[in-house]
Structures are given as structure tokens and as C-alpha cells.
Design a protein around this motif. Structure first.
Motif, PDB file in Angstrom:
ATOM      1  N   GLN A 178      -3.712  -0.455  39.407  1.00 22.27           N
ATOM      2  CA  GLN A 178      -4.904  -1.175  38.942  1.00 22.27           C
ATOM      3  C   GLN A 178      -6.119  -0.253  38.871  1.00 22.27           C
ATOM      4  O   GLN A 178      -6.908  -0.317  37.921  1.00 22.27           O
ATOM      5  CB  GLN A 178      -5.175  -2.363  39.864  1.00 22.27           C
ATOM      6  N   LEU A 179      -6.262   0.607  39.882  1.00 23.95           N
ATOM      7  CA  LEU A 179      -7.376   1.563  39.849  1.00 23.95           C
ATOM      8  C   LEU A 179      -7.163   2.603  38.770  1.00 23.95           C
ATOM      9  O   LEU A 179      -8.113   2.985  38.072  1.00 23.95           O
ATOM     10  CB  LEU A 179      -7.518   2.236  41.218  1.00 23.95           C
ATOM     11  N   ILE A 180      -5.937   3.076  38.592  1.00 25.62           N
ATOM     12  CA  ILE A 180      -5.668   4.095  37.568  1.00 25.62           C
ATOM     13  C   ILE A 180      -5.979   3.554  36.180  1.00 25.62           C
ATOM     14  O   ILE A 180      -6.604   4.219  35.355  1.00 25.62           O
ATOM     15  CB  ILE A 180      -4.211   4.560  37.668  1.00 25.62           C
ATOM     16  N   GLN A 181      -5.560   2.332  35.907  1.00 29.34           N
ATOM     17  CA  GLN A 181      -5.825   1.754  34.595  1.00 29.34           C
ATOM     18  C   GLN A 181      -7.320   1.505  34.388  1.00 29.34           C
ATOM     19  O   GLN A 181      -7.852   1.738  33.294  1.00 29.34           O
ATOM     20  CB  GLN A 181      -5.034   0.459  34.443  1.00 29.34           C
ATOM     21  N   HIS A 208     -17.950  -2.546  36.065  1.00 28.62           N
ATOM     22  CA  HIS A 208     -17.938  -3.335  37.308  1.00 28.62           C
ATOM     23  C   HIS A 208     -16.503  -3.542  37.814  1.00 28.62           C
ATOM     24  O   HIS A 208     -16.261  -3.511  39.032  1.00 28.62           O
ATOM     25  CB  HIS A 208     -18.630  -4.679  37.082  1.00 28.62           C
ATOM     26  N   HIS A 209     -15.571  -3.727  36.909  1.00 23.65           N
ATOM     27  CA  HIS A 209     -14.172  -3.855  37.318  1.00 23.65           C
ATOM     28  C   HIS A 209     -13.685  -2.556  37.963  1.00 23.65           C
ATOM     29  O   HIS A 209     -12.994  -2.573  38.997  1.00 23.65           O
ATOM     30  CB  HIS A 209     -13.309  -4.218  36.110  1.00 23.65           C
ATOM     31  N   PHE A 210     -14.040  -1.436  37.370  1.00 22.03           N
ATOM     32  CA  PHE A 210     -13.646  -0.140  37.931  1.00 22.03           C
ATOM     33  C   PHE A 210     -14.259   0.064  39.308  1.00 22.03           C
ATOM     34  O   PHE A 210     -13.580   0.540  40.237  1.00 22.03           O
ATOM     35  CB  PHE A 210     -14.090   0.968  36.984  1.00 22.03           C
ATOM     36  N   LEU A 211     -15.528  -0.287  39.491  1.00 24.99           N
ATOM     37  CA  LEU A 211     -16.174  -0.118  40.800  1.00 24.99           C
ATOM     38  C   LEU A 211     -15.534  -0.998  41.864  1.00 24.99           C
ATOM     39  O   LEU A 211     -15.353  -0.572  43.011  1.00 24.99           O
ATOM     40  CB  LEU A 211     -17.676  -0.419  40.676  1.00 24.99           C
ATOM     41  N   ARG A 212     -15.172  -2.229  41.491  1.00 25.57           N
ATOM     42  CA  ARG A 212     -14.523  -3.118  42.464  1.00 25.57           C
ATOM     43  C   ARG A 212     -13.158  -2.578  42.879  1.00 25.57           C
ATOM     44  O   ARG A 212     -12.813  -2.566  44.074  1.00 25.57           O
ATOM     45  CB  ARG A 212     -14.397  -4.530  41.869  1.00 25.57           C
ATOM     46  N   ARG A 213     -12.373  -2.139  41.899  1.00 23.80           N
ATOM     47  CA  ARG A 213     -11.047  -1.601  42.226  1.00 23.80           C
ATOM     48  C   ARG A 213     -11.168  -0.324  43.048  1.00 23.80           C
ATOM     49  O   ARG A 213     -10.389  -0.081  43.970  1.00 23.80           O
ATOM     50  CB  ARG A 213     -10.249  -1.324  40.955  1.00 23.80           C
ATOM     51  N   PHE A 214     -12.160   0.494  42.746  1.00 23.98           N
ATOM     52  CA  PHE A 214     -12.353   1.736  43.486  1.00 23.98           C
ATOM     53  C   PHE A 214     -12.685   1.432  44.948  1.00 23.98           C
ATOM     54  O   PHE A 214     -12.136   2.065  45.861  1.00 23.98           O
ATOM     55  CB  PHE A 214     -13.484   2.541  42.844  1.00 23.98           C
ATOM     56  N   ASP A 215     -13.580   0.468  45.176  1.00 24.92           N
ATOM     57  CA  ASP A 215     -13.939   0.115  46.553  1.00 24.92           C
ATOM     58  C   ASP A 215     -12.715  -0.320  47.343  1.00 24.92           C
ATOM     59  O   ASP A 215     -12.504   0.119  48.489  1.00 24.92           O
ATOM     60  CB  ASP A 215     -14.982  -1.012  46.545  1.00 24.92           C
ATOM     61  N   LYS A 216     -11.917  -1.166  46.748  1.00 22.51           N
ATOM     62  CA  LYS A 216     -10.780  -1.736  47.465  1.00 22.51           C
ATOM     63  C   LYS A 216      -9.696  -0.690  47.728  1.00 22.51           C
ATOM     64  O   LYS A 216      -9.189  -0.563  48.854  1.00 22.51           O
ATOM     65  CB  LYS A 216     -10.203  -2.909  46.665  1.00 22.51           C
ATOM     66  N   VAL A 217      -9.341   0.073  46.700  1.00 16.78           N
ATOM     67  CA  VAL A 217      -8.240   1.022  46.847  1.00 16.78           C
ATOM     68  C   VAL A 217      -8.660   2.202  47.727  1.00 16.78           C
ATOM     69  O   VAL A 217      -7.875   2.692  48.543  1.00 16.78           O
ATOM     70  CB  VAL A 217      -7.773   1.503  45.464  1.00 16.78           C
ATOM     71  N   PHE A 218      -9.888   2.665  47.593  1.00 20.92           N
ATOM     72  CA  PHE A 218     -10.307   3.806  48.397  1.00 20.92           C
ATOM     73  C   PHE A 218     -10.370   3.447  49.881  1.00 20.92           C
ATOM     74  O   PHE A 218     -10.115   4.294  50.745  1.00 20.92           O
ATOM     75  CB  PHE A 218     -11.669   4.322  47.933  1.00 20.92           C
ATOM     76  N   ALA A 219     -10.703   2.207  50.196  1.00 20.52           N
ATOM     77  CA  ALA A 219     -10.723   1.797  51.599  1.00 20.52           C
ATOM     78  C   ALA A 219      -9.339   1.954  52.224  1.00 20.52           C
ATOM     79  O   ALA A 219      -9.209   2.411  53.374  1.00 20.52           O
ATOM     80  CB  ALA A 219     -11.214   0.359  51.710  1.00 20.52           C
ATOM     81  N   SER A 220      -8.287   1.601  51.488  1.00 21.55           N
ATOM     82  CA  SER A 220      -6.928   1.776  52.004  1.00 21.55           C
ATOM     83  C   SER A 220      -6.550   3.255  52.065  1.00 21.55           C
ATOM     84  O   SER A 220      -5.887   3.694  53.017  1.00 21.55           O
ATOM     85  CB  SER A 220      -5.935   1.023  51.123  1.00 21.55           C
ATOM     86  N   PHE A 221      -6.963   4.020  51.095  1.00 21.99           N
ATOM     87  CA  PHE A 221      -6.640   5.446  51.072  1.00 21.99           C
ATOM     88  C   PHE A 221      -7.314   6.183  52.228  1.00 21.99           C
ATOM     89  O   PHE A 221      -6.704   7.065  52.861  1.00 21.99           O
ATOM     90  CB  PHE A 221      -7.081   6.038  49.737  1.00 21.99           C
ATOM     91  N   ALA A 222      -8.563   5.840  52.541  1.00 19.70           N
ATOM     92  CA  ALA A 222      -9.304   6.547  53.584  1.00 19.70           C
ATOM     93  C   ALA A 222      -8.705   6.331  54.965  1.00 19.70           C
ATOM     94  O   ALA A 222      -8.912   7.155  55.865  1.00 19.70           O
ATOM     95  CB  ALA A 222     -10.768   6.115  53.570  1.00 19.70           C
ATOM     96  N   ASP A 223      -7.977   5.231  55.167  1.00 19.36           N
ATOM     97  CA  ASP A 223      -7.390   4.964  56.487  1.00 19.36           C
ATOM     98  C   ASP A 223      -6.341   6.006  56.865  1.00 19.36           C
ATOM     99  O   ASP A 223      -6.180   6.331  58.046  1.00 19.36           O
ATOM    100  CB  ASP A 223      -6.765   3.559  56.513  1.00 19.36           C
ATOM    101  N   GLY A 266       2.130   6.841  40.435  1.00 17.69           N
ATOM    102  CA  GLY A 266       0.943   6.042  40.731  1.00 17.69           C
ATOM    103  C   GLY A 266       0.954   4.707  40.003  1.00 17.69           C
ATOM    104  O   GLY A 266       0.561   3.679  40.561  1.00 17.69           O
ATOM    105  N   LEU A 267       1.400   4.707  38.763  1.00 14.87           N
ATOM    106  CA  LEU A 267       1.471   3.450  38.013  1.00 14.87           C
ATOM    107  C   LEU A 267       2.551   2.524  38.551  1.00 14.87           C
ATOM    108  O   LEU A 267       2.513   1.307  38.329  1.00 14.87           O
ATOM    109  CB  LEU A 267       1.717   3.749  36.535  1.00 14.87           C
ATOM    110  N   ALA A 268       3.537   3.109  39.242  1.00 12.66           N
ATOM    111  CA  ALA A 268       4.579   2.276  39.847  1.00 12.66           C
ATOM    112  C   ALA A 268       4.079   1.547  41.071  1.00 12.66           C
ATOM    113  O   ALA A 268       4.668   0.542  41.473  1.00 12.66           O
ATOM    114  CB  ALA A 268       5.790   3.139  40.212  1.00 12.66           C
ATOM    115  N   ASP A 269       2.992   2.052  41.678  1.00 12.16           N
ATOM    116  CA  ASP A 269       2.402   1.383  42.833  1.00 12.16           C
ATOM    117  C   ASP A 269       1.438   0.311  42.342  1.00 12.16           C
ATOM    118  O   ASP A 269       0.528   0.593  41.562  1.00 12.16           O
ATOM    119  CB  ASP A 269       1.677   2.406  43.714  1.00 12.16           C
ATOM    120  N   HIS A 270       1.612  -0.908  42.815  1.00 15.67           N
ATOM    121  CA  HIS A 270       0.838  -2.029  42.289  1.00 15.67           C
ATOM    122  C   HIS A 270      -0.656  -1.842  42.522  1.00 15.67           C
ATOM    123  O   HIS A 270      -1.469  -2.015  41.596  1.00 15.67           O
ATOM    124  CB  HIS A 270       1.311  -3.334  42.932  1.00 15.67           C
ATOM    125  N   GLN A 271      -1.047  -1.476  43.728  1.00 14.83           N
ATOM    126  CA  GLN A 271      -2.467  -1.366  44.047  1.00 14.83           C
ATOM    127  C   GLN A 271      -3.101  -0.153  43.362  1.00 14.83           C
ATOM    128  O   GLN A 271      -4.188  -0.243  42.788  1.00 14.83           O
ATOM    129  CB  GLN A 271      -2.662  -1.272  45.569  1.00 14.83           C
TER     130      GLN A 271
END
Length: 338
Positions: free
Chosen positions: A219-222, A293-308, A211-216
Motif C-alpha cells: 500500500q505504501l509502495i503504490q 494525503h493518502h501517501f502521508l497516511r500510509r507512510f505514517d502507519k507503515v514507518f511506525a511498524s518498520f521503526a520497531d 515488497g508488493l507481495a507484502d500487504h502492508q
């Protein structure tokens, strides 16, 4: 006032002799008796000392009777009123004594036993034992449920890793070109966001490395790791929370951009103390607020890609991860679901 006086029963509190007094004649009644005798004597002298005519006149007889007995009735009405007033004063005095006794008893009990609440200590102990047993049962059920869900995550097919013996050039960060080109699987994404459960969780650490090797995803993991660390400083741990499960359709609506009441069920954390601590930390701690707030923003963005690409079952497993629980908690404290 001495302690012995405070502890003794106040006079009159349980004394029934004053409540039901023996018959006694007050001075006012003696006066009424004397006036009655005097009045009757005067009336007798008056009527026997004069000659009367028309002895058969009934109206005259009625007037004479009223003239004789009406003053006597008025005197005894006054005497009865005086007696009633005296009895009321005595009752008021006894009531005041009783109130003073209750007040002294209460003050004495508060002074000698300030922690005494009037409740049986054995009953309090039983209630505390029941609450502790209930909390232990809920914790055991939560751990059992979480364990079964993570067993389901582990049962998913793992992504095959690249063998170290293969002739692949290694980058300076320790990530091979093969790993950099391969997309992160949903299984590894879910495992990485849940983080390793124990130091011996080899599969968890392997998924976290991928997961840390994946760029997107990294960011959410960290960001999730940062917020989990900050929450742990207040004694808030995701394994202790028992969120309400939302349907995958709501998660997909959230991924599509819906916010507010339409997806309020996603904020399934109901623990009041954790919510209060998190909300207070966001108001008072700017570092925590920025990390949240940083965590919430990253969660919104990454989860949108995951849900697809995720199935409903994968979304359910994702919702049980520690990162998703942190999102529910921080999102509710930040007003994301309002």
C-alpha cells in the motif's frame, strides 16, 4: 526631436565657461555706481556749502560719516543681492539643462538598447558560468553521495527467494504460500521504497516484487509510486533533491507519534522551487491533494511498524530512499512539520 539631437551632448552639460564666467557688471551694479557718485556729490555740496562750528566734535564727525556712507552701503548690499540672485538663476538653469541631458541620454539608451543594464556583458557571462559550474558540482556531489548510500543498501544481505523448482502451490496472483507467510525483510523494504534505479536493476525489481507481495508494504509502495509520478509531471525528481539528514532518534520520535516542531528537522528538503510547486499543486489540484494525503497516511502507519525492528543504520538508509524524500517534500508542503 531628431535622433541626432537626442544623441548629442546637451549644451551646458560639460561647458565650464558658464560655470566660471568672466567678470561682468550687471545693470544693477551700474545703477549702484551711479547712485553712489550722485550721493557723494550731494554730500560734498552739502558739507562744503554750509559753515560748520565745533569742528573738533568727534560725535558730530561720526554722525556725518554714517550719514554719508550708510546709504552707499545699503545700495551696494542691494546690488550684491541682485548679483547673487542672478548667479543662482544661472546655476539653476545649468542644472536643469544637465538634468534634461541625462534624461534624454537615458531615454535614448533605453530606446536603442532596451536590454542594456549598464553592466559589462563579459562580467555577466562569467557570473553565469560560475553559477553553472557550482550547480554541476553540487549535482555531481549529490549523485556521488546517493550512489554510495545505495551501494550500502545493496551490500546488505538479500533475502533468499524461494526456488521455482520447489513443489509449492502457486496462487492466482503469482504469490506462493511460502512468500505469503514470510515477513518482508527490512533490506527488501528499503530497496522496494527506493524503486529500481535502471531497467537492468535485477535486485531492485526482485525487492520491489517482494515488497508488493507484502500487504502492508504494498500500500505504501503504490502510494509512493503515485505521488512520484504526479511530482514528475512538474519536473520534480527525487534524485535532484539534496535533503538534510536527520538523526535516527528523530525518526523514532516521529514513529512514536510526535509531530510539529519537535520533528521539524525531518522535513530536510530546502529546494524552494520544488516546495513552491508542490504547495501550489496541493492547493489547486484535488487529485494531487488526495494522493498526497493518502501517501502521508500510509507512510505514517507503515514507518511506525518498520521503526520497531529497524536499526539506526537501516533508518538512515531508509531516509535516503526516493519515497522518504517524497515524504519530506510533501510533508513540508502539507504542513506536517509546522
Amino acid at each position: 526631436m531628431s535622433n541626432s539631437t537626442q544623441g548629442s551632448t546637451p549644451p551646458g552639460l560639460y561647458d565650464r565657461s558658464d560655470v566660471e564666467p568672466k567678470f561682468d557688471v550687471s545693470p544693477g551694479e551700474w545703477i549702484a555706481v551711479a547712485l553712489t557718485i550722485v550721493w557723494l556729490a550731494l554730500c560734498a555740496l552739502f558739507f562744503f556749502g554750509i559753515e560748520t562750528e565745533n569742528d573738533g566734535d568727534s560725535l558730530r564727525i561720526v554722525i556725518e560719516v554714517l550719514a554719508v556712507f550708510m546709504p552707499i552701503g545699503m545700495m551696494w548690499v542691494g546690488a550684491t543681492a541682485a548679483r547673487s540672485a542672478r548667479i543662482m538663476r544661472q546655476e539653476a538653469a545649468r542644472l536643469q539643462i544637465a538634468i534634461d541631458g541625462i534624461r534624454q541620454t537615458y531615454m535614448s539608451s533605453q530606446q536603442h538598447a532596451p536590454r542594456n543594464t549598464g553592466v559589462d556583458p563579459a562580467l555577466i557571462k562569467k557570473l553565469e558560468d560560475l553559477v553553472a559550474t557550482q550547480q554541476q558540482t553540487e549535482s555531481a556531489l549529490a549523485m556521488f553521495s546517493s550512489s554510495r548510500r545505495m551501494d550500502a543498501i545493496r551490500a546488505l544481505p538479500a533475502t533468499p527467494s524461494v526456488s521455482e523448482s520447489e513443489d509449492q502451490p502457486t496462487l492466482a496472483l503469482g504469490i506462493s504460500d511460502q512468500d505469503d507467510r514470510q515477513p518482508l525483510s527490512n533490506t527488501d523494504f528499503i530497496r522496494a521504497l527506493h524503486f529500481p534505479e535502471t531497467p537492468d536493476d535485477k535486485e531492485g525489481f526482485a525487492a520491489l516484487r517482494r515488497g508488493l507481495a507484502d500487504h502492508q508494504a504494498s500500500q505504501l509502495i503504490q502510494a509512493a509510486q503515485d505521488i512520484l509520478t504526479l511530482l514528475s509531471q512538474d519536473g520534480i525528481y527525487m534524485d535532484d533533491l539534496r535533503p538534510d539528514r536527520a538523526r535516527p532518534e528523530l525518526w523514532r520520535k516521529f514513529a512514536a507519534g510526535e509531530r510539529g516542531g519537535a520533528v521539524s528537522t525531518l522535513g530536510g528538503i530546502r529546494d524552494r522551487s520544488s516546495l513552491a510547486l508542490t504547495a501550489g499543486r496541493m492547493r489547486q489540484d484535488p487529485i494531487f491533494r488526495d494522493a498526497a494525503h493518502h501517501f502521508l497516511r500510509r507512510f505514517d502507519k507503515v514507518f511506525a511498524s518498520f521503526a520497531d525492528t529497524a536499526s539506526d543504520e537501516e533508518i538512515n538508509l531508509f531516509a535516503d530512499t526516493r519515497s522518504a524524500r517524497a515524504f519530506m517534500l510533501v510533508g513540508r508542503a502539507a504542513g506536517t512539520f509546522d
